[in-house]
Each structure stands twice: as structure tokens, then as C-alpha cells.
Design a protein around this motif. Structure first.
Motif, short mmCIF file in Angstrom:
data_model
loop_
_atom_site.label_atom_id
_atom_site.label_comp_id
_atom_site.label_asym_id
_atom_site.label_seq_id
_atom_site.Cartn_x
_atom_site.Cartn_y
_atom_site.Cartn_z
N ARG B 26 0.88 -1.20 -0.12
CA ARG B 26 0.06 0.07 0.18
C ARG B 26 0.71 1.18 -0.05
O ARG B 26 0.27 2.30 -0.24
N ASN B 27 2.30 1.16 0.47
CA ASN B 27 3.00 2.21 -0.05
C ASN B 27 3.84 2.33 -1.14
O ASN B 27 4.64 3.15 -1.37
N SER B 28 3.50 1.54 -2.00
CA SER B 28 4.10 1.51 -3.65
C SER B 28 3.23 0.94 -4.44
O SER B 28 3.22 0.06 -5.16
N LEU B 29 1.90 1.70 -4.79
CA LEU B 29 1.05 1.41 -5.47
C LEU B 29 1.55 2.39 -7.04
O LEU B 29 1.41 3.39 -6.99
N TRP B 30 2.22 1.26 -7.71
CA TRP B 30 2.34 1.90 -9.20
C TRP B 30 1.38 1.74 -9.90
O TRP B 30 0.92 0.61 -10.17
N TYR B 31 1.06 2.62 -10.56
CA TYR B 31 -0.27 2.86 -11.66
C TYR B 31 0.38 2.53 -13.09
O TYR B 31 1.43 2.87 -13.36
N LEU B 32 -0.56 1.88 -13.84
CA LEU B 32 -0.12 1.78 -15.08
C LEU B 32 -0.47 3.21 -16.16
O LEU B 32 -1.40 3.84 -15.68
N ALA B 33 0.68 3.95 -16.68
CA ALA B 33 0.42 4.93 -17.47
C ALA B 33 -0.44 4.61 -18.81
O ALA B 33 0.12 4.27 -19.71
N ALA B 40 -7.00 11.72 -18.12
CA ALA B 40 -5.71 11.24 -17.59
C ALA B 40 -4.75 12.67 -17.48
O ALA B 40 -3.75 12.42 -16.79
N ILE B 41 -5.16 13.63 -18.00
CA ILE B 41 -4.40 14.91 -17.73
C ILE B 41 -4.43 15.10 -16.16
O ILE B 41 -3.55 15.44 -15.58
N GLU B 42 -5.44 15.03 -15.62
CA GLU B 42 -5.81 15.37 -14.08
C GLU B 42 -4.89 14.34 -13.38
O GLU B 42 -4.30 14.60 -12.20
N GLY B 43 -5.61 12.86 -13.66
CA GLY B 43 -5.37 11.94 -13.04
C GLY B 43 -3.72 11.18 -12.93
O GLY B 43 -3.33 10.45 -12.08
N LEU B 44 -3.20 11.34 -14.01
CA LEU B 44 -2.05 10.39 -14.22
C LEU B 44 -1.08 11.42 -14.54
O LEU B 44 0.08 11.36 -13.91
N MET B 45 -1.08 12.53 -15.43
CA MET B 45 -0.02 13.53 -15.61
C MET B 45 0.34 14.63 -14.52
O MET B 45 1.26 14.84 -13.82
N HIS B 46 -0.97 15.29 -14.20
CA HIS B 46 -0.86 16.22 -12.83
C HIS B 46 -0.42 15.26 -11.61
O HIS B 46 0.27 16.08 -10.64
N ALA B 47 -0.95 14.15 -11.50
CA ALA B 47 -0.62 13.45 -10.40
C ALA B 47 0.77 13.40 -9.96
O ALA B 47 1.29 13.17 -9.05
N PHE B 54 2.53 12.71 -6.52
CA PHE B 54 2.04 11.24 -5.80
C PHE B 54 3.34 10.57 -5.25
O PHE B 54 3.03 9.65 -4.51
N ASP B 55 4.43 10.69 -5.85
CA ASP B 55 5.60 10.08 -5.55
C ASP B 55 5.96 9.97 -3.91
O ASP B 55 6.17 9.13 -3.30
N ARG B 56 5.51 11.02 -3.17
CA ARG B 56 5.91 10.83 -1.89
C ARG B 56 4.85 10.17 -0.93
O ARG B 56 5.23 9.67 0.23
N MET B 57 3.63 9.48 -1.71
CA MET B 57 3.13 8.44 -0.90
C MET B 57 3.19 7.02 -1.80
O MET B 57 2.47 6.26 -1.64
N GLY B 58 4.37 7.13 -2.55
CA GLY B 58 4.55 5.85 -3.27
C GLY B 58 3.77 5.42 -4.63
O GLY B 58 3.87 4.50 -5.00
N VAL B 59 3.16 6.59 -4.92
CA VAL B 59 2.41 6.23 -6.30
C VAL B 59 3.10 6.84 -7.27
O VAL B 59 3.43 8.02 -7.33
N PHE B 60 3.26 5.95 -8.04
CA PHE B 60 4.10 6.41 -9.34
C PHE B 60 3.71 5.51 -10.57
O PHE B 60 3.18 4.44 -10.50
N PHE B 61 4.04 6.18 -11.81
CA PHE B 61 3.42 5.37 -12.97
C PHE B 61 4.63 4.49 -13.44
O PHE B 61 5.73 4.57 -13.24
N ARG B 62 4.23 3.33 -14.19
CA ARG B 62 4.82 2.33 -14.73
C ARG B 62 4.51 2.48 -16.23
O ARG B 62 3.35 2.51 -16.60
#
Lengths: 151, 167
Positions: B26-33, B40-47, B54-62
Motif C-alpha cells: 500500500r506504500n508503493s502503489l505503482w499505477y499503469l500509465a 488522464a491529464i488530471e489523474g495521471l500527468m498532474h498526479a 504522488f511520489d511522496r506516497m509511493g504512487v508512481f507510474f509504470r
């Protein structure tokens, strides 16, 4: 800018039944569907210099499908609309030999109006999966409120 | 959260392995780009950008579904795109979660009357968190991810509770 109607008429003298008129849309040429390719080639080669096919549109008029070729002359800053009608389930002959930019919109128009593509190098569907009904026909109903609610 | 800061150096922690794994998950939820539309602009790019980070909570794109834990479905899913969504979901390794972001992915949104639009991505893949909005602000997406973290935490607790009850 509107192109000169008389020049358009002279250019299309080889095409029988070509009607040139001016409406709110601009200068509109109505031609039989079979002559589309030759008429567009003549317009492209003429002094009017229509080197660009901006878009290829389809319209369901309620009785048939109307295809609109939107041409533009970049040197003269003029637009011309070439229209032809096809019956439902008719055959849309590709004009990609004249304008290569017709390749994608032809596929889209054919699948969304239930036409058959002829003379196209890749007449596959573009936006929808197989067995999708022609979605832009008037006869294809949109979802009702009940269908949306009971999703 | 670093464990040594929490418990002091040279300390020994006893923890169930599944709880440790769930804490890590739960501290490294990597999401699919994988963005379909304007969400996608708000939820993936802006994030992933500097403002919301979102990096600071371990959420990053793959970029590959093989390395992703979460799929954010951001946009209208039509019948042709549905095949791709299903394929990408199947390619993700377990455990995996799905966030339906925005009105389109949740219910079909403003395009719900068009027969080619799927009425919500939950018709294709199981959804864990729904985020309302058209499109939702990145804060909403962040809140959605916090809810997902809570859900993963609850899942490990529920698993151990179920085992206790079996005994």
C-alpha cells in the motif's frame, strides 16, 4: 473565400450532371457518386489548385447517405464542397488515389454509415469492433433513460 | 515512513509476513500509465507532476502492465477500447487494483446514451475505488488512493480475522 463558380463549372465540364450552386455553406458541387474520383482529380489539377482534402463527411439525410468532400486551395485561400449521395448499404468508392488523406475518414464514414468500401487498400473498420451497427444512421437509436438507469 | 525511525536503530520487529507485504504494497502503489481521455491529464500527468507529487506516497507510474499494481481507468471506455482495457488488466500481476476515475469510467458519464460506450468500466474489470467528477481534481485522486490504501490495510486485517474465526 468563395471560388469562382464559372471556373468550377468549366473544370467539371467533363462530368455530366454536375450542379454548381452557392449556399450558406459556400460553393457546393453536386455530382453523381460514380464520378467522384474523376471530378476530384479534375479539380485538383485545375487552375483552382485544390490540393488539400480537409475532411470527408457523411450525413444521413433520412433517405440516403450524403458524402461531402471538403476541398481547400491553399494558394488561393478558397474552399469547395463536393457532394454526392449514396443509397443505404451502398458502395463508397475510394478517392485515395487523388487525395491520400481520404484513407482514414473513408474507413470511418463507411463503418459508421454502413457502407461498403471499394478500391481501398485497407477497408477494415477504424473505430468500432466487428458487428457494430452503423452508429450514425438515424435508424440506430440512442440509449433510453431507462437503459442508462438500469446499467 | 522508515521503520528504524519509528522504532529506533538496532530494534527487532515481529510482524506477520502478509502484514509486512501489505504494508509495502500500500506504500508503493505503482499505477499503469494508461490514459484514455481528458481525465488522464488530471489523474495521471498532474498526479506525477511537481504540484501534487504522488511520489511522496509511493504512487508512481509504470509504462508496463507487468510492473503495475493499480490501473487508473481515466476516460470513456467504448466497446473497442474495452478489449484493450481487459487485456491490460489481465497482463498485470496479482495483487492488482482498479480505480475508476471520473464519471465516464464509473457510469458512462455524459456519453452514456451513445450505444458504443460501455456503461462503466466495472462491466469489464472489477473496480476497487470510484472517483466522481468530470474530471476529478488531482486532490480527489489522491483521496481515492488514500482510500485504496485503507482498503488494502483492511484486507489483511480481514484475512487474519477470518482465520481466527475458522479456529
Amino acid at each position: 473565400m468563395l471560388p469562382d463558380e464559372t471556373v468550377v463549372r468549366t473544370t467539371l465540364s467533363g462530368v455530366t450532371q454536375a450542379e454548381v450552386s452557392t449556399s450558406t455553406l459556400g460553393v457546393v458541387v453536386r455530382i453523381p457518386a460514380d464520378d467522384a474520383s474523376s471530378a476530384l482529380a479534375a479539380l485538383k489539377a485545375s487552375s483552382l489548385d485544390f490540393i488539400m482534402l480537409v475532411d470527408l463527411l457523411g450525413t444521413d439525410t433520412g433517405e440516403e447517405v450524403e458524402i461531402t468532400y471538403h476541398l481547400r486551395s491553399l494558394t488561393r485561400d478558397e474552399d469547395l464542397y463536393v457532394k454526392c449521395v449514396l443509397p443505404y448499404e451502398g458502395v463508397l468508392h475510394s478517392v485515395w488515389n487523388v487525395y491520400a488523406s481520404a484513407l482514414l475518414p473513408e474507413r470511418e464514414t463507411a463503418e459508421l454509415f454502413g457502407l461498403t468500401l471499394a478500391g481501398h487498400p485497407n477497408p477494415a473498420r477504424l473505430l468500432t469492433v466487428d458487428d457494430t451497427e452503423p452508429l450514425l444512421r438515424r435508424s440506430v437509436a440512442i440509449r433510453t433513460l431507462e437503459e442508462v438507469r438500469d446499467r | 515512513m522508515a521503520l528504524d525511525k519509528l522504532m529506533g536503530e538496532h530494534s527487532v520487529a515481529f510482524v506477520k509476513s502478509e502484514q509486512l507485504f501489505d504494508w509495502a504494497r500500500r506504500n508503493s502503489l505503482w499505477y499503469l500509465a494508461f490514459g484514455i481521455a481528458c481525465c488522464a491529464i488530471e489523474g495521471l500527468m498532474h498526479a506525477s507532476g511537481p504540484r501534487f507529487d504522488f511520489d511522496r506516497m509511493g504512487v508512481f507510474f509504470r509504462a508496463s502492465p507487468r510492473q503495475a499494481d493499480v490501473m487508473i481507468v481515466a476516460g470513456t471506455v467504448n466497446r473497442k477500447m474495452a478489449e484493450t482495457v481487459k487485456l491490460l488488466y489481465d497482463q498485470m500481476p496479482e495483487p492488482k487494483w482498479v480505480v475508476a476515475m471520473g464519471a465516464c469510467a464509473s457510469t458512462g458519464g455524459p456519453f452514456r446514451e451513445y450505444p458504443n460506450v460501455v456503461l462503466g468500466v466495472d462491466k469489464i474489470v472489477p473496480v476497487d475505488v470510484y472517483i466522481p467528477g468530470c474530471p476529478p481534481r488531482p486532490e480527489s485522486v489522491q483521496y481515492g488512493f488514500i482510500q485504496l490504501q485503507e482498503k488494502i490495510k483492511r484486507q489483511s486485517e480481514e484475512r487474519s480475522a477470518a482465520r481466527r474465526n475458522r479456529r
